[in-house]
Design an enzyme around this catalytic site. Structure first.
Site, mmCIF file in Angstrom:
data_model
loop_
_atom_site.group_PDB
_atom_site.id
_atom_site.type_symbol
_atom_site.label_atom_id
_atom_site.label_comp_id
_atom_site.label_asym_id
_atom_site.label_seq_id
_atom_site.Cartn_x
_atom_site.Cartn_y
_atom_site.Cartn_z
ATOM 1 N N GLU A 9 -2.854 10.756 2.157
ATOM 2 C CA GLU A 9 -3.891 11.010 3.197
ATOM 3 C C GLU A 9 -4.473 12.458 3.877
ATOM 4 O O GLU A 9 -3.174 12.802 4.039
ATOM 5 C CB GLU A 9 -3.760 9.604 4.344
ATOM 6 C CG GLU A 9 -4.094 8.599 3.626
ATOM 7 C CD GLU A 9 -4.774 7.200 5.004
ATOM 8 O OE1 GLU A 9 -5.820 6.882 4.793
ATOM 9 O OE2 GLU A 9 -3.985 6.875 5.377
ATOM 10 N N GLU A 66 0.550 -1.013 0.398
ATOM 11 C CA GLU A 66 0.046 0.058 0.334
ATOM 12 C C GLU A 66 1.001 1.684 0.372
ATOM 13 O O GLU A 66 2.384 1.556 0.499
ATOM 14 C CB GLU A 66 -1.036 -0.139 1.387
ATOM 15 C CG GLU A 66 -1.618 1.069 1.470
ATOM 16 C CD GLU A 66 -3.289 1.137 2.589
ATOM 17 O OE1 GLU A 66 -3.284 2.493 2.434
ATOM 18 O OE2 GLU A 66 -2.977 -0.551 2.962
#
Length: 373
Positions: free
Chosen positions: A175, A171
């Site tokens: 964010e 991943e």
């Protein structure tokens, strides 16, 4: 830049209610407990099934065999204009693996067409009763440069995310938690491992990410990972820097990944306290913005992809597969010309599709309108 404690956005979508119902109604799977042959595919959320469970996010290392999952559609250079929703499938359970038909699938939640600062876009929505929204690409990227043009939310407890996620939980994250509209946060994970010392970093000096469009880039190469904002480098990590000194393993994202765009509720009672604090506190469902619109939102205008596969595919190659010598520590990737598509209905062992919808905590919906934000 300052080291901080960050959390994986996709893992946060799985609430305790999901896990309880999974234990009661479905068979879960992982690399040491693979799926049975009758329901051979381990879905992205760790449940055994067939049909669409064998598509995007299907974990080959936790499925019945390495080839239980369908091959992953191969990367193509592209510029996706998201306001053209004709190539966004509103309900991913209807997806049959044909990435030539759809570029994106709505895995949960709702999107609407909108305009901001004169640019057409989509809004991904979050509501108290419906939860967040997750949009996933139908094609995978195995190294390359990916840029998303977006505007974030601005509310405590609400997280906007632009990430890549592989089938075995490699991943890479951009964010934007809560009401922090002048910073972004970058992170990466190897096979879902949460390290003792976080790799997360706060990127500072951004102009208002709620009011202004910004281009956020993940430049993922075999030996390095670089994050950029509006073309300016903010952070670079080399693969060598991710070596685990105890094991010698290079814990660097290295497997084909889908692109995911989302808004999700971190500031709710079912999330761990650390997640709530990271996101700026509990969500205020009485916020005037929410009361007026009936939802919180983030905006995505476009996504561009420049592929950089470590080896050159042949003209007949269409997909990625995990090699026969793949293991948890050393997955290998090969090209394939095998079909990425499925036929027939899907099944989840011990549970129905409606139960899955309940686990996600959202209804799968799709709205088109003329909302101007």
């Amino acid at each position: 830049m300052k080291q901080i404690c960050l959390f994986s956005s996709t893992l946060a979508f799985l609430t305790s209610a999901v896990l309880v119902q999974a234990a009661q109604q479905g068979v879960t799977c992982n690399s040491t407990n693979p799926c049975p042959s009758q329901y051979p595919c381990c879905s992205e959320y760790g449940f055994c099934g067939d049909g669409y469970y064998c598509l995007g996010g299907c974990n080959p290392l936790a499925s019945n065999t390495l080839n239980s999952c369908k091959p992953s559609p191969m990367c193509e250079n592209a510029n996706y204009t998201l306001s053209d929703t004709s190539r966004i499938l509103s309900n991913y359970t209807y997806f049959n693996g044909n990435s030539s038909e759809y570029d994106w699938v709505v895995e949960q939640g709702s999107i609407i067409n909108t305009t901001s600062n004169g640019e057409a876009a989509i809004a991904v929505l979050l509501t108290e009763t419906g939860g967040g929204t997750l949009l996933s690409s139908t094609r995978y990227v195995h190294y390359g440069q990916i840029t998303a043009r977006l505007q974030t939310g601005r509310w405590a407890g609400v997280v906007t995310a632009f990430i890549t996620m592989s089938s075995i939980k490699d991943e890479i994250d951009w964010e934007f938690p809560g009401n922090q509209t002048t910073t972004g946060q970058t992170n990466y994970f190897w096979q879902g491992v949460i390290p003792a010392q976080t790799a997360g970093v706060i990127e500072t000096g951004l102009t208002n990410t709620y009011s202004n469009w910004h281009d956020f880039t993940i430049d993922w190469q075999p030996e390095s990972l670089t994050f950029l904002v509006d073309g300016n480098v903010t952070r670079t990590i080399t693969a060598a820097q991710t070596t685990n000194n105890a094991t010698g393993l290079v814990q660097f994202p290295s497997t084909p990944s889908r692109i995911q765009l989302s808004i999700w509720p971190a500031g709710i009672s079912t999330e761990p306290q650390g997640t709530v604090q990271w996101a700026g506190g509990m969500i205020n469902w009485s916020d005037p913005d929410y009361v007026s619109a009936g939802h919180f939102y983030a905006l995505f205008q476009s996504v561009s992809v420049q592929c950089n596969d470590p080896t050159t595919p042949s003209a007949s190659d269409t997909s990625y597969v995990y090699g026969t010598n793949s293991s948890v520590d050393t997955p290998t990737i090969a090209f394939s010309n095998a079909s990425t598509m499925i036929n027939g209905a899907s099944a989840l062992i011990g549970a129905s599709a409606s139960a899955m919808s309940t686990w996600f905590g959202v209804s799968l919906a799709f709205a088109l309108g003329g909302l101007v934000l």
